[in-house]
Design a protein around this motif. Structure first.
Motif, PDB file in Angstrom:
ATOM      1  N   ALA A  98       0.834  -1.201   0.000  1.00  0.00           N
ATOM      2  CA  ALA A  98       0.000   0.000   0.000  1.00  0.00           C
ATOM      3  C   ALA A  98       0.873   1.257   0.000  1.00  0.00           C
ATOM      4  O   ALA A  98       0.576   2.230  -0.711  1.00  0.00           O
ATOM      5  CB  ALA A  98      -0.919  -0.008   1.227  1.00  0.00           C
ATOM      6  N   ALA A 103      -0.753  -1.974  -4.119  1.00  0.00           N
ATOM      7  CA  ALA A 103      -1.800  -2.854  -3.586  1.00  0.00           C
ATOM      8  C   ALA A 103      -3.086  -2.655  -4.369  1.00  0.00           C
ATOM      9  O   ALA A 103      -3.404  -1.557  -4.833  1.00  0.00           O
ATOM     10  CB  ALA A 103      -2.032  -2.554  -2.107  1.00  0.00           C
ATOM     11  N   LEU A 108      -7.078  -3.391   0.058  1.00  0.00           N
ATOM     12  CA  LEU A 108      -6.974  -2.296   1.028  1.00  0.00           C
ATOM     13  C   LEU A 108      -8.107  -2.325   2.039  1.00  0.00           C
ATOM     14  O   LEU A 108      -7.968  -1.801   3.152  1.00  0.00           O
ATOM     15  CB  LEU A 108      -6.964  -0.957   0.289  1.00  0.00           C
TER      16      LEU A 108
END
Length: 562
Positions: A98, A103, A108
């Motif tokens: 992330a 990602a 997430l």
């Protein structure tokens, strides 16, 4: 809902059917409970049963609340990191992706954005500052213990189950552990022999061959109760022996009366003055009455013997162990150990020990102190010729023995008595049995296989093999010798060392043990260098065995106090 763990008639046996404990009825609440008992009584096994790692042989466990356990034998793979120990490697990988913007959106939604901060807080709370990606093999044993404890804190269980949590911890680590438990407001069950840690408990539960007993209060309160129980048990044994002797006396008197009566009857029969039918009736009544009386006396004698056996068994459970060490014959002026300008380590570019000089003369006692990772165990390996110095001289001039945390016996698959004979080839079977008995392995215990012993029993057996020899070694090198000993074993070892007339080089973070050892001086290994301070020799009983201190220590920042 109140937190509790309730054990009802709980029993556990080994796969071959040997019963370890049985019929335990205990309740643990939202308090700190110390779990104590001699090695082999099942403390670690009981924690594993409570945690659900093992199934009980019989009985039930009821839990209201979550549990998490810190084990002595935490199994780690070579590449495991702190994150692996926490069980969050996958979650940290997601956070890393992330941060890099790679990602996927669906991932997430599962990200734990507070994880890194909570991990850092847990590690700091346990006195460890390290990156989660740090490999565990690069940490000292004490640092790994702190990381394992931090993993439990992150899990935030209702009950902490801790198995010897202060083993391998230095002074700072022990302080952090004690501070953590003092502030823990949920439940904790702590199997430990660390007397300082046990002082922070709200209650003590003791496992013995007789079952489990709960004592309110900390270790000092428990110890006072135990002393009272021992005095009461000694009184009960004396009373039971007196009752048995009285029963035996009465039995002898009855036997003598019967013998006189039988003799009188024979004389009457011989005279022929009374009819045979009357004499036969009198004989039958006497035999019937005598038989009933004999059975009653036998029952009384058996009951008296059982009472004595029960009283003696309780005495054996309560009575401290005894460890006797024969004289070494070490001369007061004899040079025992000499380190001169020693530099050593595993990376030639970054030696852990630099320019160290120490001399031990006669029956001197030296303690090596310092935080985890400061080189204490490296120094022991250097002295015992497990590693060679990069520079300088390291010499041991007398017979010595190393007692370390990983102490083992030569043949785990063979009985203890054979292991003793392997270490002491000139000892007879009688000498081997006597030495093992002095260290708590009496009668058939000497025939137990070494590999079946608990960690503490194994250390005690190794102590018997080393210290039970005649003559014993003149230098004892101790690397955390109390880590796996039970409370009775530690106290017995302290008493044995009080009378030992040889030299001692010791590493220990157990302050109570160090005080009992009474060191002449302390060598501190620290990041800033090496320093020495005088010890308690002037205040220690048995000052006659002291010798002139000839030790020095030198480094770029070494200091010495006399």
């Amino acid at each position: 809902m109140p937190l509790f763990i309730n054990l009802s008639n709980l029993s556990w046996s080994t796969p071959d059917g040997a019963r370890l404990f049985s019929g335990l009825n205990l309740t643990f609440g939202a308090e700190r409970t110390g779990l104590v008992g001699r090695n082999g009584t099942g403390k670690s096994t009981l924690l594993r049963v409570i945690a659900g790692d093992l199934s009980p042989s019989s009985g039930q466990i009821q839990r209201a609340g979550t549990v998490a356990m810190m084990r002595q034998d935490q199994i780690e793979r070579a590449d495991d990191t702190i994150a692996d120990l926490f069980g969050v490697s996958t979650a940290l990988d997601l956070l890393d992706r992330a941060d890099q913007g790679i990602a996927e959106a669906r991932e997430l939604a599962d990200a734990d954005w507070t994880l890194t901060a909570r991990m850092e807080a847990a590690l700091v709370r346990c006195g460890l500052s390290a990156d989660p990606r740090t490999r565990l093999v690069t940490l000292s044993g004490g640092q790994r213990s702190r990381a394992a404890l931090a993993a439990l804190i992150l899990a935030d269980p209702d009950f902490l189950l801790l198995d010897e949590p202060t083993n391998n911890l230095d002074r700072a680590g022990r302080d952090a552990m004690i501070s953590l438990l003092r502030g823990w407001t949920s439940g904790a069950i702590v199997a430990s022999h660390d007397r300082e840690l046990l002082e922070a408990m709200d209650a003590i539960v003791e496992l013995t061959a007789l079952g489990a007993a709960r004592y309110g209060g900390n270790y000092s309160a428990y110890r006072a109760r135990k002393d009272t129980e021992l005095r009461a048990a000694e009184h009960d044994l004396a009373h039971a022996e007196q009752a048995r002797n009285e029963a035996a006396r009465r039995a002898r008197q009855a036997a003598e009366r019967k013998a006189r009566t039988d003799a009188k009857g024979k004389r009457a029969r011989a005279t022929g003055r009374q009819p045979k039918i009357i004499l036969d009736a009198m004989k039958a009544r006497a035999e019937k009455t005598g038989g009933a009386a004999a059975r009653l006396r036998e029952a009384c004698a058996e009951a008296a013997d059982q009472a004595v056996s029960a009283a003696r068994e309780k005495i054996e459970v309560l009575q401290p162990l005894d460890m006797d060490i024969a004289p070494t014959g070490l001369a007061r002026g004899k040079t025992v150990l000499r380190l001169e300008g020693v530099t050593a380590g595993y990376d030639p570019a970054r030696p852990i020990i630099q320019n160290l000089s120490i001399t031990i003369t006669g029956p001197e006692r030296v303690v090596i102190a310092g935080p985890n990772g400061s080189g204490k165990t490296t120094l022991v390996r250097l002295i015992t010729d497990q590693i060679a110095p990069q520079e300088g001289i390291a010499e041991v001039m007398v017979p010595f023995a190393l007692l370390d945390q990983q102490v083992s016996l030569p043949k785990p698959e063979r009985p203890l008595i054979e292991n003793f004979r392997l270490r002491n080839p000139f000892a007879t079977d009688h000498m081997a049995h006597a030495a093992l008995a002095r260290f708590g392995f009496r009668a058939r215990d000497a025939l137990r296989k070494a590999g079946e012993l608990s960690g503490g029993e194994c250390l005690r057996a190794a102590l018997a093999c080393v210290l039970g020899a005649t003559p014993p070694p003149q230098l004892l090198i101790l690397d955390e010798p109390t880590n796996h000993l039970d409370l009775d074993g530690i106290e017995a070892l302290e008493a044995a060392f009080a009378a030992y007339d040889g030299a001692v080089l010791a590493i220990s973070h157990d302050e109570a043990f160090v005080r009992a050892l009474g060191p002449d001086r302390t060598v501190s290994l620290e990041e800033r260098g090496i320093s020495q301070t005088p010890g308690q020799a002037a205040r220690r009983a048995g000052a006659a065995r002291r010798s002139t201190r000839a030790g020095t220590a030198s480094s770029a920042s070494a200091t010495e106090c006399r």
